[in-house]
Scaffold this motif. Structure first.
Motif, mmCIF file in Angstrom:
data_model
loop_
_atom_site.group_PDB
_atom_site.id
_atom_site.type_symbol
_atom_site.label_atom_id
_atom_site.label_comp_id
_atom_site.label_asym_id
_atom_site.label_seq_id
_atom_site.Cartn_x
_atom_site.Cartn_y
_atom_site.Cartn_z
ATOM 1 N N SER A 74 2.643 -4.363 2.400
ATOM 2 C CA SER A 74 1.719 -5.226 1.668
ATOM 3 C C SER A 74 0.272 -4.873 1.970
ATOM 4 O O SER A 74 -0.642 -5.642 1.665
ATOM 5 C CB SER A 74 1.983 -6.699 2.033
ATOM 6 O OG SER A 74 1.808 -6.915 3.423
ATOM 7 N N ASP A 75 0.052 -3.708 2.572
ATOM 8 C CA ASP A 75 -1.311 -3.270 2.892
ATOM 9 C C ASP A 75 -1.504 -1.834 2.404
ATOM 10 O O ASP A 75 -0.605 -1.233 1.816
ATOM 11 C CB ASP A 75 -1.593 -3.392 4.395
ATOM 12 C CG ASP A 75 -0.586 -2.624 5.252
ATOM 13 O OD1 ASP A 75 -0.301 -1.445 4.921
ATOM 14 O OD2 ASP A 75 -0.067 -3.175 6.239
ATOM 15 N N LYS A 76 -2.654 -1.271 2.697
ATOM 16 C CA LYS A 76 -3.034 0.059 2.195
ATOM 17 C C LYS A 76 -2.660 1.192 3.142
ATOM 18 O O LYS A 76 -2.858 2.368 2.825
ATOM 19 C CB LYS A 76 -4.546 0.092 1.978
ATOM 20 C CG LYS A 76 -5.325 -0.105 3.288
ATOM 21 C CD LYS A 76 -6.823 -0.212 3.061
ATOM 22 C CE LYS A 76 -7.548 -0.436 4.390
ATOM 23 N NZ LYS A 76 -9.004 -0.613 4.215
ATOM 24 N N PHE A 77 -2.108 0.874 4.303
ATOM 25 C CA PHE A 77 -1.885 1.889 5.327
ATOM 26 C C PHE A 77 -0.601 2.676 5.068
ATOM 27 O O PHE A 77 0.365 2.161 4.502
ATOM 28 C CB PHE A 77 -1.859 1.246 6.713
ATOM 29 C CG PHE A 77 -3.131 0.532 7.069
ATOM 30 C CD1 PHE A 77 -4.229 1.236 7.537
ATOM 31 C CD2 PHE A 77 -3.248 -0.840 6.904
ATOM 32 C CE1 PHE A 77 -5.415 0.592 7.856
ATOM 33 C CE2 PHE A 77 -4.427 -1.500 7.210
ATOM 34 C CZ PHE A 77 -5.514 -0.784 7.687
ATOM 35 N N SER A 78 -0.589 3.927 5.525
ATOM 36 C CA SER A 78 0.524 4.836 5.248
ATOM 37 C C SER A 78 1.719 4.570 6.164
ATOM 38 O O SER A 78 1.604 3.895 7.193
ATOM 39 C CB SER A 78 0.059 6.281 5.445
ATOM 40 O OG SER A 78 -0.211 6.525 6.825
ATOM 41 N N GLU A 79 2.860 5.160 5.780
ATOM 42 C CA GLU A 79 4.046 5.067 6.638
ATOM 43 C C GLU A 79 3.788 5.721 7.993
ATOM 44 O O GLU A 79 4.251 5.230 9.024
ATOM 45 C CB GLU A 79 5.250 5.735 5.959
ATOM 46 C CG GLU A 79 5.947 4.863 4.932
ATOM 47 C CD GLU A 79 7.314 5.417 4.542
ATOM 48 O OE1 GLU A 79 7.656 6.550 4.960
ATOM 49 O OE2 GLU A 79 8.046 4.707 3.816
ATOM 50 N N VAL A 80 3.064 6.838 7.995
ATOM 51 C CA VAL A 80 2.779 7.539 9.249
ATOM 52 C C VAL A 80 1.990 6.646 10.202
ATOM 53 O O VAL A 80 2.296 6.552 11.395
ATOM 54 C CB VAL A 80 2.007 8.850 8.985
ATOM 55 C CG1 VAL A 80 1.557 9.485 10.301
ATOM 56 C CG2 VAL A 80 2.866 9.820 8.205
ATOM 57 N N GLN A 81 0.975 5.942 9.677
ATOM 58 C CA GLN A 81 0.192 5.067 10.542
ATOM 59 C C GLN A 81 1.008 3.859 10.981
ATOM 60 O O GLN A 81 0.868 3.392 12.118
ATOM 61 C CB GLN A 81 -1.093 4.605 9.846
ATOM 62 C CG GLN A 81 -2.009 3.808 10.790
ATOM 63 C CD GLN A 81 -3.427 3.680 10.291
ATOM 64 O OE1 GLN A 81 -3.820 4.345 9.340
ATOM 65 N NE2 GLN A 81 -4.210 2.821 10.924
ATOM 66 N N HIS A 82 1.866 3.364 10.096
ATOM 67 C CA HIS A 82 2.738 2.252 10.484
ATOM 68 C C HIS A 82 3.730 2.675 11.556
ATOM 69 O O HIS A 82 4.178 1.836 12.351
ATOM 70 C CB HIS A 82 3.490 1.708 9.269
ATOM 71 C CG HIS A 82 2.719 0.685 8.491
ATOM 72 N ND1 HIS A 82 2.596 -0.627 8.899
ATOM 73 C CD2 HIS A 82 2.024 0.784 7.326
ATOM 74 C CE1 HIS A 82 1.866 -1.304 8.022
ATOM 75 N NE2 HIS A 82 1.503 -0.476 7.059
ATOM 76 N N LYS A 83 4.065 3.955 11.603
ATOM 77 C CA LYS A 83 5.030 4.429 12.593
ATOM 78 C C LYS A 83 4.382 4.757 13.927
ATOM 79 O O LYS A 83 4.902 4.387 14.982
ATOM 80 C CB LYS A 83 5.763 5.668 12.065
ATOM 81 C CG LYS A 83 6.857 6.169 13.005
ATOM 82 C CD LYS A 83 7.697 7.264 12.377
ATOM 83 C CE LYS A 83 8.821 7.699 13.302
ATOM 84 N NZ LYS A 83 9.694 8.726 12.699
ATOM 85 N N PHE A 84 3.220 5.439 13.900
ATOM 86 C CA PHE A 84 2.617 5.927 15.135
ATOM 87 C C PHE A 84 1.283 5.261 15.493
ATOM 88 O O PHE A 84 0.786 5.442 16.596
ATOM 89 C CB PHE A 84 2.389 7.440 15.042
ATOM 90 C CG PHE A 84 3.658 8.235 14.903
ATOM 91 C CD1 PHE A 84 4.601 8.243 15.908
ATOM 92 C CD2 PHE A 84 3.899 8.984 13.769
ATOM 93 C CE1 PHE A 84 5.775 8.982 15.797
ATOM 94 C CE2 PHE A 84 5.057 9.729 13.628
ATOM 95 C CZ PHE A 84 6.006 9.722 14.643
ATOM 96 N N GLY A 85 0.669 4.523 14.558
ATOM 97 C CA GLY A 85 -0.636 3.947 14.809
ATOM 98 C C GLY A 85 -1.749 4.898 14.378
ATOM 99 O O GLY A 85 -1.474 5.937 13.769
ATOM 100 N N PRO A 86 -2.997 4.552 14.672
ATOM 101 C CA PRO A 86 -3.417 3.378 15.444
ATOM 102 C C PRO A 86 -3.110 2.064 14.717
ATOM 103 O O PRO A 86 -3.240 1.978 13.498
ATOM 104 C CB PRO A 86 -4.932 3.584 15.618
ATOM 105 C CG PRO A 86 -5.326 4.470 14.481
ATOM 106 C CD PRO A 86 -4.155 5.358 14.207
ATOM 107 N N PHE A 87 -2.710 1.068 15.500
ATOM 108 C CA PHE A 87 -2.214 -0.178 14.939
ATOM 109 C C PHE A 87 -3.272 -1.273 14.824
ATOM 110 O O PHE A 87 -3.090 -2.235 14.072
ATOM 111 C CB PHE A 87 -1.049 -0.701 15.777
ATOM 112 C CG PHE A 87 0.147 0.206 15.760
ATOM 113 C CD1 PHE A 87 0.853 0.431 14.589
ATOM 114 C CD2 PHE A 87 0.565 0.839 16.917
ATOM 115 C CE1 PHE A 87 1.952 1.264 14.562
ATOM 116 C CE2 PHE A 87 1.667 1.680 16.911
ATOM 117 C CZ PHE A 87 2.359 1.893 15.729
ATOM 118 N N LYS A 88 -4.367 -1.141 15.553
ATOM 119 C CA LYS A 88 -5.374 -2.208 15.539
ATOM 120 C C LYS A 88 -5.947 -2.453 14.149
ATOM 121 O O LYS A 88 -6.120 -3.617 13.740
ATOM 122 C CB LYS A 88 -6.477 -1.912 16.561
ATOM 123 C CG LYS A 88 -5.998 -2.072 18.007
ATOM 124 C CD LYS A 88 -7.103 -1.786 19.012
ATOM 125 C CE LYS A 88 -6.591 -1.946 20.436
ATOM 126 N NZ LYS A 88 -7.648 -1.653 21.444
#
Length: 363
Positions: free
Chosen positions: A331-345
């Motif tokens: 439900s956001d603009k972030f990629s699968e890669v960022q959701h998997k490895f971060g950064p999460f902040k």
């Protein structure tokens, strides 16, 4: 005495006085230097001594704080105190099923062959009783409960089968089967000392602080090779016991490992899990990995091949997905890669912002 001799005597006397004066001055200078040097050394020694004393005091104080904290950690209800012989037998069987699942339900199990060869104990350490070892301390007290992953209220039977189907990559047990009843009896009994609706201290997995960067699988591989491969092997396939029924050290990749739907496939869960439990012998009071090392090792392991699971029915409300759930849609603009490895902040900040906006809209 003639004037010439008198002059010589006076001159010699003057020379002696000058020599005495010069010698006195040299002596005073040397004495002052020695006093200053030793005073500085003594002061430094005392300062160093004070620093060492302060350090020892701080260490002792931290140890006391840690001991007081650990004294409040959940401890399982004592099975030896069960007076009902039938219940005791069932609970003990449940414990053995948790500790040696594969002997009963693995590929060469003597009851059924419905799982991958791993034991529940591989993820829920010390048969689900170790502090911060993914223990069962809060399971009985918190179930039944609503779970966003399924979008339903789940009971303990559903929770146990979730582990069998995901972490053990297996087939579910029926509600009335002896093994299911025994597992439930064990989980309920050891957690019976926690009030309903309350969470036990040091239950589940420790929540590590997010890194300011993405977790790095390349760094993680080097750390894995140095700290993990001796048990789990360089290829992550683990070591099978001599009886060929269960693993001495479980596989972290490959067909006999947990699948992509397992809770530990989320990197924050795996990083928190290994922080205070791995390498073997690590505990909350004596960890062997830093936070960064834990994140990077988790990134490497989660990048290894493993069985996949159909997750199409998971997270009916995608806005409820954890920020480190590695599969879209999101439900956001972030990629699968960022959701998997971060950064999460950044993901967390946007999620918090959206939740506040939704709350204002509802009001």
């Amino acid at each position: 005495m003639n004037s010439e001799k008198q002059t010589i005597v006076q001159f010699k006397s003057l020379i002696k006085r000058l020599i005495y004066l010069f010698t006195t001055i040299i002596f005073l200078v040397i004495s002052l230097f020695v006093v200053l040097f030793f005073n500085s050394s003594i002061t430094s020694w005392f300062q160093k001594s004070d620093t060492n004393t302060d350090s020892l005091y701080i260490d002792a104080e931290k140890k006391v704080i840690l001991q007081n904290e650990m004294a409040k950690f959940w401890k399982p209800a004592d099975i030896s105190l069960i007076t009902d012989a039938t219940l005791k037998q069932e609970v003990e069987y449940g414990k053995d099923l948790i500790a040696h699942t594969a002997k009963y339900l693995g590929p060469n199990g003597n009851v059924k062959q419905i799982s991958n060869g791993m034991n529940c104990n591989n993820c829920h350490l010390d048969a689900g009783t170790k502090p911060w070892g993914n223990n069962y301390g809060s399971v009985y007290s918190m179930y039944p409960k609503m779970r966003a992953r399924s979008g339903q209220v789940e009971d303990l039977y559903k929770r146990v089968n979730d582990c069998i189907e995901r972490s053990l990559n297996g087939q579910p047990l029926k509600k009335d089967e002896k093994e299911m009843k025994a597992i439930i009896a064990y989980i309920e009994y050891i957690g019976s000392n926690v009030p309903k609706g309350k969470e036990a201290n040091a239950s589940g997995i420790y929540d590590l602080e997010y890194l300011d960067r993405a977790a790095n699988p390349v760094k993680g591989k080097a750390l894995y090779d140095a700290k993990c491969a001796s048990c789990h092997q360089t290829d992550g396939q683990g070591i099978l016991a001599t009886d060929k029924k269960e693993y001495t050290y479980p596989p972290l990749s490959g067909k006999n490992s947990y699948n992509s739907g397992a809770g530990l496939f989320r990197i924050s869960r795996f990083a928190g899990y290994i922080k205070y439990n791995m390498p073997l012998g690590s505990t909350y009071e004596n960890p062997q990995l830093s936070d960064e090392e834990s994140w990077d090792i988790a990134a490497y392991i989660e990048n290894l091949d493993r069985p996949s699971k159909d997750l199409s029915q998971d997270w009916p409300n995608i806005s409820k997905k954890p920020i480190d759930h590695p599969f879209g849609p999101f439900s956001d603009k972030f990629s699968e890669v960022q959701h998997k490895f971060g950064p999460f902040k950044p993901i967390k900040d946007e999620k918090t912002k959206n939740e506040k906006n939704n709350l204002k809209t509802q009001l």
